[in-house]
Scaffold this motif. Structure first.
Motif, PDB file in Angstrom:
ATOM      1  N   GLN B  32       0.840  -1.203   0.000  1.00  0.00           N
ATOM      2  CA  GLN B  32       0.000   0.000   0.000  1.00  0.00           C
ATOM      3  C   GLN B  32       0.879   1.259   0.000  1.00  0.00           C
ATOM      4  O   GLN B  32       1.566   1.535   0.991  1.00  0.00           O
ATOM      5  CB  GLN B  32      -0.876  -0.016   1.260  1.00  0.00           C
ATOM      6  N   PRO B  33       0.873   2.052  -1.085  1.00  0.00           N
ATOM      7  CA  PRO B  33       1.761   3.214  -1.162  1.00  0.00           C
ATOM      8  C   PRO B  33       1.658   4.145   0.049  1.00  0.00           C
ATOM      9  O   PRO B  33       2.663   4.663   0.526  1.00  0.00           O
ATOM     10  CB  PRO B  33       1.289   3.928  -2.436  1.00  0.00           C
ATOM     11  N   ALA B  34       0.461   4.310   0.579  1.00  0.00           N
ATOM     12  CA  ALA B  34       0.293   5.245   1.695  1.00  0.00           C
ATOM     13  C   ALA B  34       1.092   4.826   2.928  1.00  0.00           C
ATOM     14  O   ALA B  34       1.392   5.653   3.791  1.00  0.00           O
ATOM     15  CB  ALA B  34      -1.181   5.369   2.047  1.00  0.00           C
ATOM     16  N   ALA B  35       1.410   3.531   3.019  1.00  0.00           N
ATOM     17  CA  ALA B  35       2.193   3.074   4.175  1.00  0.00           C
ATOM     18  C   ALA B  35       3.624   3.605   4.144  1.00  0.00           C
ATOM     19  O   ALA B  35       4.306   3.634   5.166  1.00  0.00           O
ATOM     20  CB  ALA B  35       2.209   1.543   4.226  1.00  0.00           C
ATOM     21  N   TRP B  36       4.075   4.019   2.967  1.00  0.00           N
ATOM     22  CA  TRP B  36       5.491   4.402   2.795  1.00  0.00           C
ATOM     23  C   TRP B  36       5.664   5.875   2.456  1.00  0.00           C
ATOM     24  O   TRP B  36       6.774   6.319   2.202  1.00  0.00           O
ATOM     25  CB  TRP B  36       6.131   3.531   1.697  1.00  0.00           C
ATOM     26  N   ASP B  37       4.583   6.643   2.459  1.00  0.00           N
ATOM     27  CA  ASP B  37       4.720   8.064   2.122  1.00  0.00           C
ATOM     28  C   ASP B  37       5.256   8.839   3.330  1.00  0.00           C
ATOM     29  O   ASP B  37       5.318   8.337   4.436  1.00  0.00           O
ATOM     30  CB  ASP B  37       3.378   8.627   1.646  1.00  0.00           C
ATOM     31  N   ALA B  38       5.650  10.067   3.060  1.00  0.00           N
ATOM     32  CA  ALA B  38       6.070  10.999   4.121  1.00  0.00           C
ATOM     33  C   ALA B  38       7.211  10.488   4.996  1.00  0.00           C
ATOM     34  O   ALA B  38       7.449  11.013   6.077  1.00  0.00           O
ATOM     35  CB  ALA B  38       4.871  11.385   4.991  1.00  0.00           C
ATOM     36  N   LEU B  39       7.929   9.462   4.547  1.00  0.00           N
ATOM     37  CA  LEU B  39       9.132   9.043   5.277  1.00  0.00           C
ATOM     38  C   LEU B  39      10.280   9.990   4.942  1.00  0.00           C
ATOM     39  O   LEU B  39      10.188  10.760   3.995  1.00  0.00           O
ATOM     40  CB  LEU B  39       9.494   7.600   4.892  1.00  0.00           C
ATOM     41  N   PRO B  40      11.371   9.948   5.730  1.00  0.00           N
ATOM     42  CA  PRO B  40      12.485  10.860   5.453  1.00  0.00           C
ATOM     43  C   PRO B  40      12.963  10.770   4.004  1.00  0.00           C
ATOM     44  O   PRO B  40      13.037   9.680   3.434  1.00  0.00           O
ATOM     45  CB  PRO B  40      13.581  10.378   6.412  1.00  0.00           C
ATOM     46  N   VAL B  41      13.279  11.903   3.427  1.00  0.00           N
ATOM     47  CA  VAL B  41      13.754  11.972   2.044  1.00  0.00           C
ATOM     48  C   VAL B  41      15.209  11.497   1.982  1.00  0.00           C
ATOM     49  O   VAL B  41      16.025  11.869   2.821  1.00  0.00           O
ATOM     50  CB  VAL B  41      13.648  13.413   1.517  1.00  0.00           C
ATOM     51  N   ALA B  42      15.512  10.649   1.005  1.00  0.00           N
ATOM     52  CA  ALA B  42      16.872  10.150   0.834  1.00  0.00           C
ATOM     53  C   ALA B  42      16.993   9.587  -0.564  1.00  0.00           C
ATOM     54  O   ALA B  42      15.983   9.336  -1.234  1.00  0.00           O
ATOM     55  CB  ALA B  42      17.180   9.066   1.865  1.00  0.00           C
ATOM     56  N   SER B  43      18.229   9.386  -1.015  1.00  0.00           N
ATOM     57  CA  SER B  43      18.403   8.756  -2.316  1.00  0.00           C
ATOM     58  C   SER B  43      18.477   7.240  -2.182  1.00  0.00           C
ATOM     59  O   SER B  43      18.241   6.515  -3.124  1.00  0.00           O
ATOM     60  CB  SER B  43      19.674   9.290  -2.989  1.00  0.00           C
ATOM     61  N   THR B  44      18.786   6.772  -0.965  1.00  0.00           N
ATOM     62  CA  THR B  44      19.093   5.361  -0.783  1.00  0.00           C
ATOM     63  C   THR B  44      18.319   4.744   0.377  1.00  0.00           C
ATOM     64  O   THR B  44      18.145   5.389   1.412  1.00  0.00           O
ATOM     65  CB  THR B  44      20.604   5.192  -0.492  1.00  0.00           C
ATOM     66  N   ALA B  45      17.882   3.505   0.188  1.00  0.00           N
ATOM     67  CA  ALA B  45      17.271   2.734   1.272  1.00  0.00           C
ATOM     68  C   ALA B  45      17.981   1.393   1.356  1.00  0.00           C
ATOM     69  O   ALA B  45      18.458   0.875   0.349  1.00  0.00           O
ATOM     70  CB  ALA B  45      15.785   2.519   1.016  1.00  0.00           C
ATOM     71  N   LEU B  46      18.082   0.854   2.566  1.00  0.00           N
ATOM     72  CA  LEU B  46      18.653  -0.486   2.748  1.00  0.00           C
ATOM     73  C   LEU B  46      17.658  -1.340   3.520  1.00  0.00           C
ATOM     74  O   LEU B  46      17.283  -0.994   4.644  1.00  0.00           O
ATOM     75  CB  LEU B  46      19.982  -0.422   3.511  1.00  0.00           C
ATOM     76  N   ILE B  47      17.217  -2.430   2.903  1.00  0.00           N
ATOM     77  CA  ILE B  47      16.357  -3.394   3.583  1.00  0.00           C
ATOM     78  C   ILE B  47      17.241  -4.396   4.318  1.00  0.00           C
ATOM     79  O   ILE B  47      18.129  -5.001   3.715  1.00  0.00           O
ATOM     80  CB  ILE B  47      15.458  -4.144   2.578  1.00  0.00           C
ATOM     81  N   VAL B  48      17.023  -4.541   5.628  1.00  0.00           N
ATOM     82  CA  VAL B  48      17.732  -5.548   6.410  1.00  0.00           C
ATOM     83  C   VAL B  48      16.721  -6.635   6.749  1.00  0.00           C
ATOM     84  O   VAL B  48      15.663  -6.349   7.326  1.00  0.00           O
ATOM     85  CB  VAL B  48      18.318  -4.954   7.702  1.00  0.00           C
ATOM     86  N   THR B  49      17.031  -7.859   6.367  1.00  0.00           N
ATOM     87  CA  THR B  49      16.090  -8.951   6.620  1.00  0.00           C
ATOM     88  C   THR B  49      16.889 -10.223   6.898  1.00  0.00           C
ATOM     89  O   THR B  49      18.095 -10.146   7.117  1.00  0.00           O
ATOM     90  CB  THR B  49      15.115  -9.098   5.414  1.00  0.00           C
ATOM     91  N   ASN B  50      16.220 -11.372   6.955  1.00  0.00           N
ATOM     92  CA  ASN B  50      16.968 -12.597   7.215  1.00  0.00           C
ATOM     93  C   ASN B  50      16.622 -13.680   6.189  1.00  0.00           C
ATOM     94  O   ASN B  50      15.748 -13.485   5.334  1.00  0.00           O
ATOM     95  CB  ASN B  50      16.764 -13.079   8.665  1.00  0.00           C
ATOM     96  N   THR B  51      17.318 -14.795   6.290  1.00  0.00           N
ATOM     97  CA  THR B  51      17.206 -15.843   5.269  1.00  0.00           C
ATOM     98  C   THR B  51      15.803 -16.442   5.202  1.00  0.00           C
ATOM     99  O   THR B  51      15.415 -16.978   4.162  1.00  0.00           O
ATOM    100  CB  THR B  51      18.212 -16.976   5.561  1.00  0.00           C
TER     101      THR B  51
END
Lengths: 367, 367
Positions: B32-51
C-alpha cells in the motif's frame, strides 16, 4: 559544581539543556577532590585507559575516585588509532560485564582522542547508556575530541563510521598531563587549536601566531589559554548544533582531506592531528581556488601549521584514491563530497567543489 | 501521514515530542503506497532482513520502496537469536559502506525481533545515526519489540547488553505477514500479548481469555485487535518513560526469569517469547509468595499461557545458575536482582526479593 575551585581552575559550560555539562581546565586537577564531586551517584566506576597512559596517571585517578565509588575497576586498551575498532571496544564490554557493572556505573576515559571516542561509545551502548566522564590527557583531546559528545570507532571502510552522539557528564582537563606528551602529539593537538582561527576567530589566530613558540615549549599559561579558548569556540558551535545538522560541520575543517590521508596510509601511520594539519592546507588551497580567500591568508596559516611542527604536504596516494576515500566521508551526500571551506578569514561553510579543482589542489599539495 | 489510509488501517501514535511516530496496523500494508509516504527523504534505502523472511516478503517491500528511493539495497542476515551479535551486525555496516550509503540513508527492518533490534542499533550507530523504519513480520515484533525504540545486540555474558534507545520513523505492521509464521512463533508472540493483561489492563486479559482460540487459529480480526491494544498499552507506557528510568521496566514482566532461561540454555534454544511465557509464571509465583496476589489469579494466567501453547515449567538449570544469570540483568543494581512483580491484577511494580523466596519459586517452576 558543588564545591568552589581554586582560582587557577577555569570552567567552560556546554549548554545543551538537560545534557549540559562543564569543562574544567587547570593544573593538578587529577588530585583535586572538587574536580570529581557532584558526578552521578553509583557504586561502581570503570577507568578506561591505554598502555601508555595507565602507568602515568591511572593510579592518581583511581585514588581520586575511590573516595566516591565503592569499587573502581580499570581496563587497559592497546594504544593507537589502529586499535579504534570493535575488537578493542569489546574489551570494555567484557570488563563491564565480568565485573558485574550495572546501568548506573560511571565510565572514565583517561587518555587521548582514541580512548575518549571508544569510552564514549561504550558508555552510549552499554545497557543502552551509562554516564561517562572525559579525562583527556593529550592536547588534541583537551581542545577538541573530548568536548561535544561525538563518539565512534572506525570501520575498515571508513573512519568514525560507527558511533553515537553521546554527551559526557563532565570533562576534566588537567594541564599537568601535557608534560608527558611526546612532541609529535603536542604538534598534532596544535593542529586542532589552529583550526579554530580560520573557521571562527581571527583574533585567536593572531594570538596563536604570537604565542606559537610558547605553546611549542609548553608554557603553562599559553596552554591554559589555548585550551580554554578552543573549548569556548567548540562549546558555542556545539551548543547551536549538537547533532551536526548544519553549523557543526565547520569543526571538520581539514578533516575530509585528513581522513583520506589517515585511511589511505592506514590508521596510525600519521597522527590524526598531523593529517588534519595537512588537510587544512588542502582546504585553504581549495578555498583560494574557489575564489573565497587570497593567497596571502593561505600562506599565513600554512606557515603557522609548519611552525607547529606539522606536515603541510600530503602523501602521494594519487588523486583517484583521495577522491574515492573522500566519497565515504560522513558529510558526503548521494556520492557528492562536501568540503569545509573558508569563506573569509574567521568564517567557514560546507559545500561541494568540482572534481577538477580538487585534483588541482591534490596535485599542488601532495608529493 | 500525508495521505489518507483505507478504513482497515489502524494507527497508534507514540508521543515522544520530536521523536514521535505512528504504528500502522492493517492487511496488505506492504503493497500500500500510503504506508510508505512521508518518510524521510533520501536517495538510498537499505532493507535488512533474514534468510527466512527474504524469500517471502523482501521483493514486495523492495517494489513498494523503489517508487520513493533511487537505490534500494538489501542485506540478508542469518536467522535467529544466536546470530544477534556483533559479527552479524557488522554485515549491515559492511553493506552500508560498500554501497556508499550516506547519513540520510533509511534502513528498513523486515523481520522479527532480532532483525528489528539489530537494524535499529545499526541505524543508531551508522554515522552516529540514520533514520529507520520497522516492518515487523512476527506477532512478537508487532506487539512488542518493534515499538518503543529499544535496540540491542547480545554479548556472550548477557542478553541485549549493547544497544541504544533509538526510535524508528514509523512502524508498519502488515497482518498478512502473520499467515506464514510457524505456530511456535505465533505462540511466542502471544506471550507478549498476554503480558499486557496482568501488568496493565484486566479488561484486555478478559478479552484474550475469551479469544485465545481465535488468536491461535489466526482469526484476522482477533489478531488486529490484539496487535492494536498491545501497541496502545506499550505506547502509553513508553510515552511516559522512554529511557526506562522507572515505569517502563514493567514491560519486562517475565523477562528477568526469561532472560536467564534463554542465556542458560544458549540463545535460540527456546524462543524469546517461550522464555517470557514461562518467566511470567515464575513472576506470578513470586508475586504470590510476596503476598501481592492470590493463587487463583496465578492459576488463571498460567492456564492462559498454557492455552497459548507456551511452556509453564522452566528448565532445571539449578537455582544458583538462575541467580547468577539474573544478577547481570539490566535492572539489577549493585548486585541486587530487581523483579517485575504483579502488585494486583492490572498493576505491576519493580522490586527486589529475598533470595530464599526466589529459590522456592525456582524449585516450584522448574524440572
Amino acid at each position: 559544581m558543588a564545591a568552589p575551585h581554586s582560582e587557577s581552575v577555569q570552567q567552560v559550560r556546554i549548554a545543551l539543556g538537560d545534557r549540559s555539562y562543564d569543562i574544567l581546565i587547570g593544573s593538578g586537577l587529577l588530585a583535586q577532590p572538587a574536580a570529581w564531586d557532584a558526578l552521578p551517584v553509583a557504586s561502581t566506576a570503570l577507568i578506561v585507559t591505554n598502555t601508555t597512559v595507565a602507568p602515568l596517571y591511572a593510579a592518581k585517578l583511581r585514588d581520586a575516585l575511590s573516595a566516591r565509588y565503592r569499587s573502581v575497576f580499570q581496563v587497559v586498551l592497546p594504544d593507537g588509532e589502529a586499535h579504534k575498532d570493535w575488537q578493542t571496544l569489546n574489551l570494555v564490554f567484557d570488563a563491564l560485564l565480568s565485573h558485574g557493572c550495572d546501568r548506573k556505573t560511571v565510565l572514565f576515559a583517561l587518555g587521548g582522542g582514541v580512548v575518549g571516542d571508544m569510552t564514549g561509545f561504550a558508555a552510549a551502548s552499554y545497557m543502552r547508556g551509562v554516564p561517562f566522564v572525559q579525562v583527556p590527557t593529550t592536547l588534541l583531546a583537551q581542545v577538541d575530541s573530548s568536548v561535544g559528545g561525538k563518539t565512534a570507532i572506525n570501520h575498515p571502510l571508513g573512519k568514525n563510521m560507527i558511533g553515537a552522539f553521546y554527551q559526557p557528564a563532565r570533562v576534566v582537563c588537567d594541564l599537568d598531563t601535557l608534560a608527558t606528551l611526546p612532541q609529535r602529539e603536542l604538534s598534532a593537538g596544535l593542529a586542532e587549536v589552529i583550526k579554530y582561527g580560520p573557521i571562527a576567530d581571527t583574533g585567536f589566530l593572531d594570538w596563536i601566531e604570537a604565542n606559537i613558540d610558547a605553546l611549542m615549549r609548553r608554557d603553562r599559561a599559553a596552554l591554559a589559554h589555548a585550551v580554554r579558548r578552543s573549548c569556548e569556540i567548540k562549546a558555542d558551535v556545539v551548543g547551536q548544533d549538537e547533532r551536526e545538522s548544519g553549523l557543526r560541520a565547520i569543526l571538520n575543517f581539514g578533516h575530509t582531506f585528513g581522513h583520506a590521508i589517515e585511511a589511505g596510509l592506514g590508521y596510525g601511520e600519521w597522527l590524526h592531528g598531523e593529517a588534519v594539519g595537512c588537510g587544512m592546507v588542502m582546504g585553504l588551497q581549495l578555498s583560494r581556488r574557489l575564489g573565497l580567500i587570497d593567497e596571502a591568508f593561505v600562506q599565513r596559516v600554512t606557515t603557522l601549521i609548519a611552525r607547529a611542527g606539522l606536515p603541510t604536504v600530503g602523501p602521494a596516494l594519487g588523486a583517484e584514491r583521495y577522491l574515492e576515500l573522500m566519497r565515504v566521508d560522513k558529510k558526503a551526500e548521494a556520492g557528492e563530497i562536501r568540503f569545509v571551506v573558508i569563506e573569509r578569514p574567521g568564517q567557514a561553510a560546507v559545500r561541494g567543489a568540482p572534481d577538477a579543482l580538487v585534483r588541482q589542489v591534490l596535485a599542488d599539495c601532495t608529493r
